[in-house]
Design an enzyme around this catalytic site. Structure first.
Site, PDB file in Angstrom:
ATOM      1  N   CYS A  98       1.518 -10.591   4.834  1.00  0.00           N
ATOM      2  CA  CYS A  98       1.518  -9.568   5.887  1.00  0.00           C
ATOM      3  C   CYS A  98       1.742 -10.164   7.274  1.00  0.00           C
ATOM      4  O   CYS A  98       2.002  -9.426   8.226  1.00  0.00           O
ATOM      5  CB  CYS A  98       0.219  -8.773   5.850  1.00  0.00           C
ATOM      6  SG  CYS A  98       0.029  -7.864   4.307  1.00  0.00           S
ATOM      7  N   HIS A 104      -0.863  -4.994  12.516  1.00  0.00           N
ATOM      8  CA  HIS A 104      -0.478  -4.836  11.118  1.00  0.00           C
ATOM      9  C   HIS A 104      -1.152  -3.585  10.562  1.00  0.00           C
ATOM     10  O   HIS A 104      -2.330  -3.331  10.835  1.00  0.00           O
ATOM     11  CB  HIS A 104      -0.926  -6.082  10.340  1.00  0.00           C
ATOM     12  CG  HIS A 104      -0.721  -5.960   8.868  1.00  0.00           C
ATOM     13  ND1 HIS A 104       0.450  -5.506   8.314  1.00  0.00           N
ATOM     14  CD2 HIS A 104      -1.558  -6.232   7.829  1.00  0.00           C
ATOM     15  CE1 HIS A 104       0.332  -5.503   7.002  1.00  0.00           C
ATOM     16  NE2 HIS A 104      -0.870  -5.928   6.677  1.00  0.00           N
ATOM     17  N   ASN A 107       0.773   0.216   3.703  1.00  0.00           N
ATOM     18  CA  ASN A 107       0.953  -1.193   4.081  1.00  0.00           C
ATOM     19  C   ASN A 107       2.267  -1.690   3.467  1.00  0.00           C
ATOM     20  O   ASN A 107       2.354  -1.895   2.260  1.00  0.00           O
ATOM     21  CB  ASN A 107      -0.240  -2.001   3.570  1.00  0.00           C
ATOM     22  CG  ASN A 107      -0.154  -3.469   3.944  1.00  0.00           C
ATOM     23  OD1 ASN A 107       0.888  -3.942   4.405  1.00  0.00           O
ATOM     24  ND2 ASN A 107      -1.246  -4.197   3.746  1.00  0.00           N
TER      25      ASN A 107
HETATM   26  N1  COA Z   1     -10.205   5.678  -5.155  1.00  0.00           N
HETATM   27  C1  COA Z   1     -11.500   5.955  -5.367  1.00  0.00           C
HETATM   28  N2  COA Z   1     -12.445   5.002  -5.407  1.00  0.00           N
HETATM   29  C2  COA Z   1     -12.052   3.723  -5.230  1.00  0.00           C
HETATM   30  C3  COA Z   1     -10.719   3.378  -5.013  1.00  0.00           C
HETATM   31  C4  COA Z   1      -9.775   4.418  -4.989  1.00  0.00           C
HETATM   32  N3  COA Z   1      -8.474   4.187  -4.785  1.00  0.00           N
HETATM   33  N4  COA Z   1     -10.636   2.042  -4.866  1.00  0.00           N
HETATM   34  C5  COA Z   1     -11.885   1.571  -4.970  1.00  0.00           C
HETATM   35  N5  COA Z   1     -12.738   2.599  -5.198  1.00  0.00           N
HETATM   36  C6  COA Z   1     -14.166   2.531  -5.401  1.00  0.00           C
HETATM   37  C7  COA Z   1     -14.637   1.182  -5.812  1.00  0.00           C
HETATM   38  O1  COA Z   1     -14.471   0.977  -7.193  1.00  0.00           O
HETATM   39  C8  COA Z   1     -16.091   1.227  -5.398  1.00  0.00           C
HETATM   40  O2  COA Z   1     -16.818   1.931  -6.370  1.00  0.00           O
HETATM   41  P1  COA Z   1     -18.254   1.399  -6.822  1.00  0.00           P
HETATM   42  O3  COA Z   1     -19.086   1.457  -5.582  1.00  0.00           O
HETATM   43  O4  COA Z   1     -18.634   2.384  -7.868  1.00  0.00           O
HETATM   44  O5  COA Z   1     -18.031   0.021  -7.332  1.00  0.00           O
HETATM   45  C9  COA Z   1     -16.063   2.075  -4.129  1.00  0.00           C
HETATM   46  O6  COA Z   1     -14.830   2.813  -4.176  1.00  0.00           O
HETATM   47  C10 COA Z   1     -16.090   1.251  -2.860  1.00  0.00           C
HETATM   48  O7  COA Z   1     -15.151   0.209  -3.025  1.00  0.00           O
HETATM   49  P2  COA Z   1     -14.927  -0.854  -1.940  1.00  0.00           P
HETATM   50  O8  COA Z   1     -13.971  -1.893  -2.437  1.00  0.00           O
HETATM   51  O9  COA Z   1     -16.246  -1.293  -1.425  1.00  0.00           O
HETATM   52  O10 COA Z   1     -14.217   0.049  -0.824  1.00  0.00           O
HETATM   53  P3  COA Z   1     -13.814  -0.341   0.611  1.00  0.00           P
HETATM   54  O11 COA Z   1     -14.452   0.588   1.558  1.00  0.00           O
HETATM   55  O12 COA Z   1     -13.939  -1.813   0.872  1.00  0.00           O
HETATM   56  O13 COA Z   1     -12.263   0.006   0.600  1.00  0.00           O
HETATM   57  C11 COA Z   1     -10.154  -1.111   0.468  1.00  0.00           C
HETATM   58  C12 COA Z   1     -11.391  -0.672  -0.281  1.00  0.00           C
HETATM   59  C13 COA Z   1      -9.267  -1.882  -0.476  1.00  0.00           C
HETATM   60  C14 COA Z   1      -9.436   0.160   0.946  1.00  0.00           C
HETATM   61  C15 COA Z   1     -10.565  -1.953   1.681  1.00  0.00           C
HETATM   62  O14 COA Z   1     -11.470  -2.942   1.288  1.00  0.00           O
HETATM   63  C16 COA Z   1      -9.405  -2.588   2.371  1.00  0.00           C
HETATM   64  O15 COA Z   1      -8.537  -1.934   2.903  1.00  0.00           O
HETATM   65  N6  COA Z   1      -9.397  -3.921   2.436  1.00  0.00           N
HETATM   66  C17 COA Z   1      -8.310  -4.656   3.076  1.00  0.00           C
HETATM   67  C18 COA Z   1      -7.187  -4.717   2.137  1.00  0.00           C
HETATM   68  C19 COA Z   1      -5.920  -5.102   2.789  1.00  0.00           C
HETATM   69  O16 COA Z   1      -5.674  -4.769   3.909  1.00  0.00           O
HETATM   70  N7  COA Z   1      -5.076  -5.803   2.055  1.00  0.00           N
HETATM   71  C20 COA Z   1      -3.772  -6.126   2.463  1.00  0.00           C
HETATM   72  C21 COA Z   1      -3.626  -7.450   3.038  1.00  0.00           C
HETATM   73  S1  COA Z   1      -3.723  -7.476   4.770  1.00  0.00           S
END
Ligand code: COA
Length: 330
Positions: A117, A257, A287
């Site tokens: 990214c 980003h 993204n």
């Molecule tokens: N729909 C519904 N629930 C989902 C889900 C989806 N698409 N994806 C994950 N969940 C669930 C998880 O399984 C978890 O459930 P649990 O509590 O029963 O285990 C719950 O939602 C919370 O998950 P978590 O990973 O803690 O959510 P989060 O608030 O951290 O959001 C991301 C997840 C991936 C959106 C977030 O962490 C993120 O954006 N991270 C940065 C990723 C990124 O930018 N990557 C690119 C490189 S720069």
């Protein structure tokens, strides 16, 4: 600084595929829902490249063709073309060479930069060096990714986030104080554990086993990436401000980003920077990895004014991260 040569962005153009993958489409594919995706990421839809036989180089080609037309540049005038991407058409040759061929840039050479990214940031800083040193006068820098080619559409942790797209800028020398002024680029390879595609490289070459284990897809520890992204983007913007004796009030726009709306908001809050001057298009494209920054520049081009102080900032797999300070040239 007037009289000193800087590499200035003198044009920008983007291209995204027509096909949209909405949150409602994803509801039918994995256990998720529009409310969760919108509130946790800010994304409503992404573009997916479905044209048969097309790949990342074709998206780049469309973006660069538009850029050349817009800036009145002939393909033969391009000296160099750099593509930031992690989804090149093939492992080799590189996509930049393919793009040069497809657009007819017979006098150019180029290469890809793999910084996930942060790919466009790294590529822009690299291209700027060739212009600033008066080695070349027309350098095209592209950020492009066809993330749909490495996304597991059964994995709700990743498939809701990524999309496809490409955008390109033209860099030319300017002596009027506009252009790329400074940058802070960072990397920490120990972060590879938290964001990667396991197989397909020399560590785990493709095999029936790697395919069966679904190791040819992007994988991430979202929470870990989130925390590092906020910290990395905020700290490099702060370093740039300190180095250039600026305060946040001197900045007209921040171009972050587009990884997650909550990451963008958190960076702006840490910097005490108003959201009205942060470029945002994540709800439409998700993204797009190396394409997010130039797609934002393209989208906000009409709102930028000559002389605006703009800071680009990104974070990605590697980990890689950083910020670039530039003065808008037109
Ligand atoms: N729909 C519904 N629930 C989902 C889900 C989806 N698409 N994806 C994950 N969940 C669930 C998880 O399984 C978890 O459930 P649990 O509590 O029963 O285990 C719950 O939602 C919370 O998950 P978590 O990973 O803690 O959510 P989060 O608030 O951290 O959001 C991301 C997840 C991936 C959106 C977030 O962490 C993120 O954006 N991270 C940065 C990723 C990124 O930018 N990557 C690119 C490189 S720069």
């Amino acid at each position: 600084m007037p009289n000193k040569i800087h590499a200035a962005i003198t044009g920008v153009h983007g291209w995204v595929p027509e096909d949209r993958l909405t949150n409602f489409d994803l509801e039918k594919m994995v256990d998720t829902n529009d409310e969760w995706i919108t509130s946790r990421t800010g994304i409503r839809e992404r573009r997916i490249l479905k044209t048969p036989g097309w790949a990342t180089s074709d998206m780049c080609t469309e973006a660069v063709k538009g850029l050349l037309e817009k800036t009145g540049t002939k393909p033969g005038e391009i000296d160099m073309l750099i593509v930031g991407t992690i989804t090149g058409d093939m492992v080799f040759p590189d996509t930049a060479n393919t793009v040069c061929d497809k657009i007819g840039a017979k006098n150019a050479f180029g290469y890809d930069i793999n910084a996930a990214c942060s790919g466009f940031l790294y590529a822009l800083a690299t291209g700027a060096q060739f212009v600033q040193t008066e080695t070349y006068s027309k350098v095209v820098v592209v950020g492009a990714d066809m993330m749909s080619s490495i996304i597991d559409y059964t994995d709700r942790n990743t498939c809701v986030i990524f999309g496809d797209g490409a955008a390109a800028v033209l860099l030319e020398p300017r002596k009027d104080g506009t252009g790329i002024t400074d940058f802070v680029l960072r990397g920490d390879g120990s972060g590879r554990e938290f964001l990667h595609m396991k197989a397909g490289g020399s560590l785990h070459p493709p095999s029936a086993e790697t395919v069966a284990a679904r190791e040819h897809y992007a994988w991430q520890d979202g929470k870990r990436v989130f925390v590092h992204a906020v910290r990395g983007m905020t700290s490099t913007v702060e370093s740039l401000l300190r180095r250039n004796k600026m305060t946040i009030e001197d900045v007209n726009w921040i171009v972050p980003h587009q990884a997650n709306m909550r990451i963008i908001t958190s960076v702006a809050e840490h910097l005490e920077f108003p959201m009205e001057r942060v470029t945002i298009n994540i709800s439409k494209y998700g993204n797009t990895t190396a394409a997010t920054l130039p797609l934002c520049l393209w989208e906000y081009e009409d709102r930028f004014k000559k002389g605006d102080n703009i800071i680009l900032t990104a974070f990605g797999g590697g980990f890689t991260w950083g910020s670039i300070y530039l003065v808008w040239a037109y």
